[in-house]
Design a protein around this motif. Structure first.
Motif, PDB file in Angstrom:
ATOM      1  N   ASP A  43      14.385  22.658  14.240  1.00 58.42           N
ATOM      2  CA  ASP A  43      14.053  23.670  13.237  1.00 58.42           C
ATOM      3  C   ASP A  43      14.284  23.128  11.829  1.00 58.42           C
ATOM      4  O   ASP A  43      15.423  23.042  11.375  1.00 58.42           O
ATOM      5  N   CYS A  44      13.224  22.761  11.168  1.00 55.43           N
ATOM      6  CA  CYS A  44      13.346  22.324   9.779  1.00 55.43           C
ATOM      7  C   CYS A  44      11.960  22.331   9.152  1.00 55.43           C
ATOM      8  O   CYS A  44      10.953  22.435   9.852  1.00 55.43           O
ATOM      9  N   LEU A  45      11.939  22.260   7.854  1.00 58.51           N
ATOM     10  CA  LEU A  45      10.668  22.275   7.129  1.00 58.51           C
ATOM     11  C   LEU A  45      10.493  20.914   6.473  1.00 58.51           C
ATOM     12  O   LEU A  45      11.328  20.484   5.687  1.00 58.51           O
ATOM     13  N   ILE A  46       9.427  20.217   6.850  1.00 58.68           N
ATOM     14  CA  ILE A  46       9.170  18.894   6.275  1.00 58.68           C
ATOM     15  C   ILE A  46       7.979  18.998   5.342  1.00 58.68           C
ATOM     16  O   ILE A  46       6.902  19.441   5.754  1.00 58.68           O
ATOM     17  N   MET A  47       8.184  18.619   4.093  1.00 61.85           N
ATOM     18  CA  MET A  47       7.069  18.581   3.158  1.00 61.85           C
ATOM     19  C   MET A  47       6.756  17.133   2.849  1.00 61.85           C
ATOM     20  O   MET A  47       7.619  16.387   2.398  1.00 61.85           O
ATOM     21  N   ILE A  48       5.535  16.732   3.142  1.00 61.62           N
ATOM     22  CA  ILE A  48       5.110  15.362   2.855  1.00 61.62           C
ATOM     23  C   ILE A  48       4.266  15.390   1.591  1.00 61.62           C
ATOM     24  O   ILE A  48       3.214  16.026   1.560  1.00 61.62           O
ATOM     25  N   PHE A  49       4.748  14.744   0.562  1.00 56.56           N
ATOM     26  CA  PHE A  49       3.984  14.684  -0.690  1.00 56.56           C
ATOM     27  C   PHE A  49       3.104  13.445  -0.622  1.00 56.56           C
ATOM     28  O   PHE A  49       3.599  12.331  -0.637  1.00 56.56           O
ATOM     29  N   ASN A  50       1.819  13.651  -0.549  1.00 61.34           N
ATOM     30  CA  ASN A  50       0.908  12.534  -0.366  1.00 61.34           C
ATOM     31  C   ASN A  50       0.160  12.265  -1.657  1.00 61.34           C
ATOM     32  O   ASN A  50      -0.736  13.005  -2.032  1.00 61.34           O
ATOM     33  N   ASN A  51       0.559  11.214  -2.376  1.00 62.15           N
ATOM     34  CA  ASN A  51      -0.208  10.812  -3.562  1.00 62.15           C
ATOM     35  C   ASN A  51      -0.966   9.528  -3.296  1.00 62.15           C
ATOM     36  O   ASN A  51      -1.457   8.888  -4.211  1.00 62.15           O
ATOM     37  N   SER A  52      -1.024   9.143  -2.036  1.00 54.84           N
ATOM     38  CA  SER A  52      -1.799   8.003  -1.537  1.00 54.84           C
ATOM     39  C   SER A  52      -1.469   6.693  -2.252  1.00 54.84           C
ATOM     40  O   SER A  52      -2.311   5.829  -2.366  1.00 54.84           O
ATOM     41  N   ILE A  53      -0.222   6.561  -2.684  1.00 56.65           N
ATOM     42  CA  ILE A  53       0.169   5.317  -3.357  1.00 56.65           C
ATOM     43  C   ILE A  53       1.701   5.228  -3.336  1.00 56.65           C
ATOM     44  O   ILE A  53       2.377   6.242  -3.236  1.00 56.65           O
ATOM     45  N   TYR A  54       2.229   4.018  -3.394  1.00 62.63           N
ATOM     46  CA  TYR A  54       3.673   3.848  -3.616  1.00 62.63           C
ATOM     47  C   TYR A  54       3.882   3.870  -5.125  1.00 62.63           C
ATOM     48  O   TYR A  54       3.735   2.846  -5.790  1.00 62.63           O
ATOM     49  N   ALA A  55       4.220   5.011  -5.648  1.00 63.91           N
ATOM     50  CA  ALA A  55       4.206   5.140  -7.102  1.00 63.91           C
ATOM     51  C   ALA A  55       5.499   4.650  -7.746  1.00 63.91           C
ATOM     52  O   ALA A  55       5.474   4.082  -8.824  1.00 63.91           O
ATOM     53  N   MET A  56       6.626   4.847  -7.076  1.00 67.19           N
ATOM     54  CA  MET A  56       7.892   4.533  -7.746  1.00 67.19           C
ATOM     55  C   MET A  56       8.030   3.039  -8.006  1.00 67.19           C
ATOM     56  O   MET A  56       8.592   2.619  -8.998  1.00 67.19           O
ATOM     57  N   THR A  57       7.508   2.237  -7.091  1.00 68.18           N
ATOM     58  CA  THR A  57       7.618   0.791  -7.267  1.00 68.18           C
ATOM     59  C   THR A  57       6.459   0.216  -8.066  1.00 68.18           C
ATOM     60  O   THR A  57       6.373  -0.991  -8.243  1.00 68.18           O
ATOM     61  N   GLY A  58       5.545   1.059  -8.498  1.00 69.32           N
ATOM     62  CA  GLY A  58       4.510   0.574  -9.394  1.00 69.32           C
ATOM     63  C   GLY A  58       3.110   0.521  -8.834  1.00 69.32           C
ATOM     64  O   GLY A  58       2.317  -0.315  -9.242  1.00 69.32           O
ATOM     65  N   GLY A  59       2.808   1.373  -7.857  1.00 69.26           N
ATOM     66  CA  GLY A  59       1.410   1.520  -7.447  1.00 69.26           C
ATOM     67  C   GLY A  59       0.925   0.559  -6.383  1.00 69.26           C
ATOM     68  O   GLY A  59      -0.164   0.007  -6.482  1.00 69.26           O
ATOM     69  N   GLN A  60       1.739   0.319  -5.360  1.00 69.43           N
ATOM     70  CA  GLN A  60       1.267  -0.518  -4.253  1.00 69.43           C
ATOM     71  C   GLN A  60       0.516   0.328  -3.227  1.00 69.43           C
ATOM     72  O   GLN A  60       0.654   1.534  -3.181  1.00 69.43           O
ATOM     73  N   GLY A  61      -0.263  -0.355  -2.408  1.00 71.02           N
ATOM     74  CA  GLY A  61      -1.025   0.356  -1.379  1.00 71.02           C
ATOM     75  C   GLY A  61      -0.094   1.007  -0.383  1.00 71.02           C
ATOM     76  O   GLY A  61       0.896   0.421   0.034  1.00 71.02           O
ATOM     77  N   ALA A  62      -0.413   2.233   0.018  1.00 70.80           N
ATOM     78  CA  ALA A  62       0.403   2.987   0.969  1.00 70.80           C
ATOM     79  C   ALA A  62      -0.385   3.117   2.267  1.00 70.80           C
ATOM     80  O   ALA A  62      -1.577   2.829   2.295  1.00 70.80           O
ATOM     81  N   PRO A  63       0.294   3.574   3.348  1.00 73.87           N
ATOM     82  CA  PRO A  63      -0.463   3.811   4.581  1.00 73.87           C
ATOM     83  C   PRO A  63      -1.533   4.883   4.412  1.00 73.87           C
ATOM     84  O   PRO A  63      -2.414   5.002   5.246  1.00 73.87           O
ATOM     85  N   THR A  64      -1.425   5.668   3.348  1.00 72.74           N
ATOM     86  CA  THR A  64      -2.366   6.765   3.147  1.00 72.74           C
ATOM     87  C   THR A  64      -3.422   6.453   2.091  1.00 72.74           C
ATOM     88  O   THR A  64      -4.229   7.317   1.770  1.00 72.74           O
ATOM     89  N   THR A  65      -3.379   5.252   1.527  1.00 72.08           N
ATOM     90  CA  THR A  65      -4.353   4.927   0.478  1.00 72.08           C
ATOM     91  C   THR A  65      -5.770   4.975   1.041  1.00 72.08           C
ATOM     92  O   THR A  65      -6.036   4.469   2.124  1.00 72.08           O
ATOM     93  N   LEU A  66      -6.651   5.594   0.282  1.00 78.38           N
ATOM     94  CA  LEU A  66      -8.019   5.787   0.757  1.00 78.38           C
ATOM     95  C   LEU A  66      -8.762   4.461   0.815  1.00 78.38           C
ATOM     96  O   LEU A  66      -8.493   3.543   0.045  1.00 78.38           O
ATOM     97  N   TYR A  67      -9.717   4.387   1.723  1.00 79.98           N
ATOM     98  CA  TYR A  67     -10.536   3.183   1.859  1.00 79.98           C
ATOM     99  C   TYR A  67     -11.310   2.954   0.572  1.00 79.98           C
ATOM    100  O   TYR A  67     -11.940   3.857   0.034  1.00 79.98           O
ATOM    101  N   GLY A  68     -11.242   1.748   0.075  1.00 84.90           N
ATOM    102  CA  GLY A  68     -11.996   1.433  -1.128  1.00 84.90           C
ATOM    103  C   GLY A  68     -11.221   1.647  -2.418  1.00 84.90           C
ATOM    104  O   GLY A  68     -11.711   1.292  -3.483  1.00 84.90           O
ATOM    105  N   ALA A  69      -9.988   2.214  -2.317  1.00 80.75           N
ATOM    106  CA  ALA A  69      -9.215   2.453  -3.543  1.00 80.75           C
ATOM    107  C   ALA A  69      -8.533   1.166  -3.972  1.00 80.75           C
ATOM    108  O   ALA A  69      -8.283   0.268  -3.165  1.00 80.75           O
ATOM    109  N   LYS A  70      -8.211   1.083  -5.240  1.00 82.58           N
ATOM    110  CA  LYS A  70      -7.524  -0.093  -5.760  1.00 82.58           C
ATOM    111  C   LYS A  70      -6.057   0.233  -5.996  1.00 82.58           C
ATOM    112  O   LYS A  70      -5.713   1.329  -6.427  1.00 82.58           O
ATOM    113  N   SER A  71      -5.213  -0.743  -5.702  1.00 84.97           N
ATOM    114  CA  SER A  71      -3.795  -0.594  -6.018  1.00 84.97           C
ATOM    115  C   SER A  71      -3.287  -1.971  -6.383  1.00 84.97           C
ATOM    116  O   SER A  71      -4.036  -2.948  -6.311  1.00 84.97           O
TER     117      SER A  71
END
Lengths: 304, 390
Positions: free
Chosen positions: A133-161
């Protein structure tokens, strides 16, 4: 009306939830550390609003925050909430320990796409499988933003990082499909462009006993928007896109790139490629882990 | 629930217990209510036994999906006020170091049982090897001090586990219990004391009534002593608004002075070293040759000392029950007049021998007797004693 002009005509009234936020209580303002155009401010404020309006007991709703840009959300969320910053990806495991050590609790987990679907994928799968029993919120910005914009597992096909300078070519993870396959009883996806829907799902998840997964699509202007054009996605290939360098442009793109679940049923896989399907995917309450464990305890203690 | 509290303690008297089971029975007596683990030889009996025992007393034993999850669930449970522990072996410890470092920062109390096996890599899974000692000392990134306790028989596995829980509650640092593959699988008679006696020893997890704002350790500016408050509990008033694992002050807010924080992390343990250190000094009064040992080799060392004494050789044994923090001053005092120091260890490098070397500043000859995946025979040690005594 007395006819006297207000002394400070430009002074804005105080935000109704300022005093409830952690930053507001300590610093007197929201103390947001997010970039311009970021969606985390919206999420943090919605959390505070619901925490306050629903009169949640902070002692029963510990907030476990993963590692990512959104870790700074701790300044925006309700000041009474007891917050823990977990390690990168381990927030679901910490929440499991909390719930099982004190079954009255319902932890709220803030997690990101890199956190929950990348490094902590295993913990995410298994908390959904166990139905803790818990509530999980996944914030998906499709990028690793804190480290400076690396590709994430959720990055869209064709996007640049920064780690995929010649466009992303990997397949992306779908957090919702993963949660559904792992057996989470309540799974939904929405975007920060639909805050009312987000609030609705949030309230529903709080009332539901079991693992609730809400994936929230949120813009990252600084590292995603500035590097990518608004014609991202198969459908708009012929279009001349523009750089998504403001929050408004990114919100527009998110709205354009999301498809309601009802609509998606009539669309082909090619049409849905690189799209976000939003809506409620499953709501099927089933036996919760701590309840089941209580039965085991009863048997072990010599009951029936 | 009277029935469940009765089941917490084994009946008073003599029991034939396996090492791993004596260890977890000790933990249950000390008030363990949450165990998160992942099966790994040779520690598996611990999770198997707890899966049966913990639900009986209203606790929870979870088999998590991996070692990372098990240690994280353990600290999650500890945060909400449950006494918690995990048991694993070397490869598991390697995986868990990240979280141990975080728990050290947030001063989350928990007990870590390391049933060591031969490494590196997968190694020999059912053979002992005291090779995790260095990893325990430097477990995880950052600087912090840990406590490591080395039992030598099943009775001590029971007793010292209770001590380990008390240390975790008092000093709020990672506490390791160093078992190994032979000790964990050894069957021995364990004398279980009456439950009143055990309860007297156990330090309970309670939040103080007045709920002070300072929930993390700090240096008292007036007395210069380190104050270690009771561990905060989430879900009560005695809890900081935010647990954040960066250099923090006593209220839990980030501090601009990381150096002070680092000093606190180390010195809160080191300043209490006299209270923490447990040793056994065996025939050391007139000893010319000193044996320093911990864990299983102690048993053969006792025997070797006895035989050597019968032959008129002045040998003594310093047994380290707590290995970390290393008792520098005490060892220095003991080996001051020694002709030679013999350190039998279940590893090749001689991790404690290195520490003794550091303390003696290389003035005393130090002879290591390393063994991996096998016992020391008393003759092995006796041979060295005789060579030195010549």
């Amino acid at each position: 009306m007395s006819g006297i002009a207000p002394m400070f005509p430009n002074e804005k009234p105080e935000h109704p939830y300022l005093q409830q936020s952690y930053g507001g209580k300590v610093f007197g303002n929201f103390a947001s550390l997010f970039c311009g155009g970021c969606g985390y401010g919206i999420i943090g404020q919605i959390f505070t609003r619901i925490f306050e309006d629903e009169k949640l007991d902070p002692k029963l709703h510990p907030t476990v925050i993963g590692i990512g840009c959104y870790s700074q959300i701790m300044l925006l969320v309700h000041e009474a909430a007891q917050k823990v910053l977990a390690l990168h990806g381990r927030a679901p495991a910490v929440a499991t320990g909390m719930k099982m050590a004190n079954p009255k609790m319902k932890p709220i987990v803030f997690s990101g796409d890199g956190d929950c679907l990348g490094i902590g994928g295993n913990h995410f799968i298994h908390i959904c499988r166990r139905n803790v029993d818990c509530l999980i919120m996944i914030f998906n910005n499709s990028i690793y933003a804190m480290t400076g914009g690396q590709g994430a597992p959720t990055t869209l096909y064709g996007a640049k990082s920064t780690t995929t300078p010649y466009t992303m070519f990997e397949n992306r993870t779908d957090g919702v499909k993963l949660a559904l396959a792992a057996g989470a009883p309540y799974v939904a996806r929405t975007t920060v462009a639909h805050p009312r829907t987000l609030m609705k799902y949030f309230r529903k998840a709080l009332r539901h006993k079991g693992t609730s997964v809400i994936e929230i699509i949120t813009p990252c202007v600084t590292y995603f928007g500035r590097k990518n054009l608004s014609n991202l996605g198969e459908e708009y290939k012929g279009e001349k896109g523009e750089k998504m360098d403001t929050g408004g442009k990114m919100i527009d793109w998110i709205k354009r790139n999301s498809v309601r679940i009802n609509q998606a049923k009539f669309m082909t896989d090619e049409e849905l490629f690189n799209k976000y399907i939003i809506g409620e995917f499953r709501y099927e309450p089933k036996p919760e882990y701590s309840d089941e464990y209580a039965k085991i305890q009863k048997i072990a203690m010599g009951g029936k | 629930m009277s029935s469940s509290s009765d089941k917490r303690f084994l009946p008073e008297g003599r029991h034939l217990l396996m090492g791993n089971i004596a260890m977890v029975e000790g933990a249950i007596s000390a008030g363990l209510t949450f165990f998160g683990g992942y099966p790994i030889t040779p520690s598996t009996e611990a999770i198997e036994h707890l899966a049966k025992r913990l639900p009986e007393i209203g606790g929870c034993c979870m088999q998590m999906e991996d070692e990372l999850a098990s240690i994280n669930s353990v600290i999650g449970a500890s945060l909400v006020g449950a006494k918690s522990m995990t048991a694993t072996s070397g490869p598991g410890l390697s995986l868990m170091t990240e979280t141990i470092s975080m728990a050290a920062n947030l001063e989350i109390p928990f007990v870590f049982c390391d049933v060591q096996r031969t490494g590196p890599g997968t190694g020999l899974v059912t053979e002992p090897h005291h090779n995790d000692l260095g990893l325990m000392r430097f477990s995880g990134n950052g600087e912090f001090q840990v406590i490591a306790i080395a039992p030598m028989n099943c009775q001590e596995l029971f007793d010292l586990t209770i001590t380990a829980f008390n240390y975790a509650e008092t000093y709020r640092c990672p506490v390791f219990l160093m078992s190994d593959a032979y000790l964990g699988h050894l069957h021995e008679v364990v004398n279980i004391p009456p439950k009143e006696e055990i309860l007297k020893r156990v330090i309970k997890r309670e939040s103080p009534e007045d709920a002070p704002a300072r929930v993390f350790s700090y240096k008292d500016r007036e007395t210069g002593e380190y104050v270690i408050p009771k561990p905060p509990i989430m879900g009560t008033d005695y809890c900081p608004g935010l647990f954040i694992h960066l250099p923090h002050g006593p209220e839990g807010l980030p501090t601009p002075k990381p150096m002070e924080f680092m000093e606190m992390m180390i010195e809160k343990i080191k300043s209490n070293i006299d209270k923490i250190t447990m040793v056994d000094k065996y025939k050391l009064e007139d000893a010319e040759i000193v044996i320093i040992a911990y864990g299983l080799p102690v048993r053969t060392s006792y025997r070797a000392v006895e035989i050597a004494r019968q032959e008129g050789i002045k040998v003594g044994l310093l047994r380290l029950i707590t290995v970390w923090p290393f008792p520098d001053e005490l060892v220095k005092e003991v080996v001051k007049d020694a002709k030679a120091v013999i350190v039998p260890e279940l590893n090749y490098t001689g991790i404690i021998a290195e520490q003794v070397q550091r303390v003696t500043k290389l003035t005393t000859p130090i002879i290591k007797i390393g063994k991996v995946a096998e016992f020391h025979h008393p003759d092995d040690i006796l041979k060295v004693i005789k060579e030195v005594a010549k």
